[in-house]
Design a protein around this motif. Structure first.
Motif, PDB file in Angstrom:
ATOM      1  N   GLN A  34       1.001  -1.701   0.082  1.00  8.62           N
ATOM      2  CA  GLN A  34      -0.304   0.468   0.018  1.00  8.62           C
ATOM      3  C   GLN A  34       0.974   0.980  -0.273  1.00  8.62           C
ATOM      4  O   GLN A  34       0.728   2.134  -0.316  1.00  8.62           O
ATOM      5  CB  GLN A  34      -1.067  -0.300   1.291  1.00  8.62           C
ATOM      6  N   ARG A  39      -0.261  -1.367  -7.188  1.00  7.93           N
ATOM      7  CA  ARG A  39      -1.731  -1.873  -7.186  1.00  7.93           C
ATOM      8  C   ARG A  39      -1.541  -3.588  -7.213  1.00  7.93           C
ATOM      9  O   ARG A  39      -2.416  -4.646  -6.973  1.00  7.93           O
ATOM     10  CB  ARG A  39      -2.924  -1.629  -8.270  1.00  7.93           C
ATOM     11  N   GLY A  43      -2.594  -6.214  -4.844  1.00  6.34           N
ATOM     12  CA  GLY A  43      -3.421  -7.511  -5.136  1.00  6.34           C
ATOM     13  C   GLY A  43      -3.156  -8.942  -4.854  1.00  6.34           C
ATOM     14  O   GLY A  43      -3.145 -10.192  -3.871  1.00  6.34           O
ATOM     15  N   TYR A  89     -13.796  -7.551   0.807  1.00  4.22           N
ATOM     16  CA  TYR A  89     -13.115  -5.927  -0.115  1.00  4.22           C
ATOM     17  C   TYR A  89     -12.414  -6.715  -1.890  1.00  4.22           C
ATOM     18  O   TYR A  89     -11.757  -5.540  -2.122  1.00  4.22           O
ATOM     19  CB  TYR A  89     -11.822  -6.635   1.315  1.00  4.22           C
ATOM     20  N   TYR A  93     -11.609  -3.782  -4.620  1.00  7.21           N
ATOM     21  CA  TYR A  93     -10.198  -4.257  -5.098  1.00  7.21           C
ATOM     22  C   TYR A  93     -10.445  -4.585  -6.390  1.00  7.21           C
ATOM     23  O   TYR A  93     -10.001  -3.247  -7.409  1.00  7.21           O
ATOM     24  CB  TYR A  93      -9.308  -4.386  -4.624  1.00  7.21           C
ATOM     25  N   ASP A  98      -9.266   1.023  -4.318  1.00  4.16           N
ATOM     26  CA  ASP A  98      -8.536   0.847  -3.679  1.00  4.16           C
ATOM     27  C   ASP A  98      -9.148   1.405  -1.774  1.00  4.16           C
ATOM     28  O   ASP A  98      -8.826   1.577  -1.557  1.00  4.16           O
ATOM     29  CB  ASP A  98      -8.043   2.626  -3.522  1.00  4.16           C
ATOM     30  N   VAL A  99      -8.553  -0.032  -1.821  1.00  4.50           N
ATOM     31  CA  VAL A  99      -9.254  -0.970  -1.004  1.00  4.50           C
ATOM     32  C   VAL A  99      -8.279  -0.885   0.215  1.00  4.50           C
ATOM     33  O   VAL A  99      -8.142  -1.623   1.694  1.00  4.50           O
ATOM     34  CB  VAL A  99     -10.454  -1.909  -0.467  1.00  4.50           C
ATOM     35  N   ALA A 100      -6.742  -0.952   0.761  1.00  7.64           N
ATOM     36  CA  ALA A 100      -5.806  -1.472   0.832  1.00  7.64           C
ATOM     37  C   ALA A 100      -6.007  -0.931   1.938  1.00  7.64           C
ATOM     38  O   ALA A 100      -5.261  -1.741   3.401  1.00  7.64           O
ATOM     39  CB  ALA A 100      -4.262  -1.042  -0.178  1.00  7.64           C
TER      40      ALA A 100
END
Length: 152
Positions: A34, A39, A43, A89, A93, A98-100
């Motif tokens: 993050q 990205r 993932g 989540y 993603y 952007d859920v980090a």
């Protein structure tokens, strides 16, 4: 903020503690990914974290069943709800969000709470049974087979 492994997170069941430490490592790797705004790395870590955690939960549930832990089914429901939440989540993603940071905060809080409360409740039942399985060669095969089944 990275999670630091401390004695307050230890169950006293070596195999479970090693798995929990690995989950902590994944959560910390998520923070690193993050912070680097990578990205692809986020993932990758999410996929690895989910896969490992599902395996850990299955292994932990097997130990609880083998030990006759009376709250094994409710504990499994807690795991199932958690996996559902994390999957939401992951889907966000994959949808481009952007859920980090959000997932990192949730994972950090959930894991610490889960280990210190939910997992602490099963320790005495499982610990006695794990000791029996590791000292009884005839039944020790079960532990070896279970470890291989969940952690190849």
């Amino acid at each position: 903020m990275a999670i630091t492994w401390t004695a307050t997170l230890e169950t006293g069941i070596e195999v479970i503690d090693a798995q929990h430490r690995r989950i902590v490592d994944y959560i910390n790797e998520l923070e690193t990914a993050q912070n680097s705004h990578d990205r692809g790395a986020v993932g990758h870590v999410l996929d690895e974290l989910v896969d490992y955690t599902v395996s850990h939960f299955g292994f932990e549930e097997s130990l609880q069943e083998e030990a006759g832990y009376k709250y094994a089914k409710p504990h499994k429901r807690v795991h199932d709800l958690f996996i559902k939440r994390v999957d939401e989540y992951v889907q966000r993603y994959r949808g481009g969000e952007d859920v980090a940071a959000e997932v990192h905060a949730m994972l950090s809080n959930w894991l610490i709470n889960h280990i210190q409360h939910d997992d602490a409740d099963y320790v005495s039942a499982v610990k006695a049974n794990v000791h029996h399985l590791t000292t009884n060669h005839k039944e020790g095969g079960w532990l070896a087979r279970t470890l291989k089944r969940w952690f190849r």
